[in-house]
Design an enzyme around this catalytic site. Structure first.
Site, PDB file in Angstrom:
ATOM      1  N   CYS A 109      34.099  42.614  36.562  1.00 44.72           N
ATOM      2  CA  CYS A 109      33.896  44.058  36.661  1.00 44.72           C
ATOM      3  C   CYS A 109      32.845  44.542  35.657  1.00 44.72           C
ATOM      4  CB  CYS A 109      35.231  44.809  36.524  1.00 44.72           C
ATOM      5  SG  CYS A 109      35.097  46.525  37.065  1.00 44.72           S
ATOM      6  N   HIS A 213      38.474  42.073  40.776  1.00 42.58           N
ATOM      7  CA  HIS A 213      39.420  41.759  39.698  1.00 42.58           C
ATOM      8  C   HIS A 213      40.370  40.631  40.082  1.00 42.58           C
ATOM      9  CE1 HIS A 213      38.645  45.008  36.766  1.00 42.58           C
ATOM     10  NE2 HIS A 213      38.262  45.706  37.827  1.00 42.58           N
ATOM     11  N   GLU A 215      41.996  38.828  38.151  1.00 41.34           N
ATOM     12  CA  GLU A 215      43.146  38.835  37.221  1.00 41.34           C
ATOM     13  C   GLU A 215      44.264  39.754  37.714  1.00 41.34           C
ATOM     14  OE1 GLU A 215      40.571  40.697  36.835  1.00 41.34           O
ATOM     15  OE2 GLU A 215      41.191  42.587  35.929  1.00 41.34           O
TER      16      GLU A 215
END
Ligand code: MN
Length: 235
Positions: A109, A213, A215
């Site tokens: 990001c 993202h 994660e």
């Protein structure tokens, strides 16, 4: 075998004057066989030099908007809050660890935006205001582990080799994005509106970045494959 130590950029909460981290960044690295190390927020060059020697790789996390001064632009009314300490720290670390010492790096990001501006590219300070041809919403509502839009993976790119797919549904929590791509970055993924959402750096073993993202979506195999590729490059 010793696990590779991977330095993780801390997140900054200005309202609490605090450092914090999303567990997914640490879990993504640990789950792929790395040893994540949350870094201090420091602009001390000697400290960063030492950390560059300790860590086998670096994860450049999401977070605040980058200061437009990094790419020679005035702050527009649409730019969000910035974190000057992170900007300075990450600029120094990228220069020493990645450019000088060829350490592996993954940007997520803010991370893809950081690599782009440090290598001479520019950003849209606000996608809805400045990339008006886009019909996509890049800022989704929770839950964030669901895909918000698709990206096309460049055939033959290293990302294509790792994911073994030409299309991928990704989450999207960003209002800024790459405008002019830095000359040393190669596009690896684009949203269906054309926005570049995945890159790698030329002539480096592993300097990759994505706009989505992983994660926040570790339940997806594609997210785990990305972390595994990163950690393997740090061995
Ligand atoms: Mn997006």
């Amino acid at each position: 075998m010793q696990r590779p130590v991977i330095g993780v950029m801390p997140l900054w909460d200005g309202s609490r004057d605090s450092l914090w981290i999303l567990p997914g960044y640490m879990d993504g690295i640990a789950g792929a066989g790395g040893l994540p190390l949350l870094l201090p927020l420091t602009t001390d060059e000697a400290a960063l030099k030492q950390l560059a020697g300790i860590c086998a790789g670096f994860l450049f996390t999401g977070g605040h908007d980058l200061s437009p001064s990094l790419y020679g632009r005035e702050v527009s009314a649409f730019c969000g809050p910035v974190c000057e300490a992170r900007d300075t720290m990450e600029k120094i670390l990228f220069s020493i660890a990645v450019l000088e010492h060829h350490k592996s790096a993954l940007g997520i990001c803010r991370g893809i935006q950081l690599f782009n501006v440090l290598l001479g590219g520019t950003l849209y300070q606000d996608i809805p205001a400045q990339f008006t041809k886009s019909a996509l919403s890049h800022q989704q509502q929770p839950p964030y582990n669901r895909p918000a839009h698709q990206v096309r993976i460049e055939p033959g790119s290293p990302l294509h080799e790792v994911l073994e797919a030409e299309r991928l549904g990704v989450n999207s929590c960003h209002h800024q994005g790459i405008a002019e791509l830095a000359p040393e970055l190669i596009p690896m993924a684009r949203a269906t509106d054309g926005l570049i959402e995945g890159v790698c750096m030329k002539n480096k073993p592993f300097v990759w970045a994505v706009q989505w993202h992983p994660e926040m979506a570790l339940d997806e195999e594609s997210s785990r494959k990305l972390f595994r590729a990163f950690v393997a490059a740090c061995l």
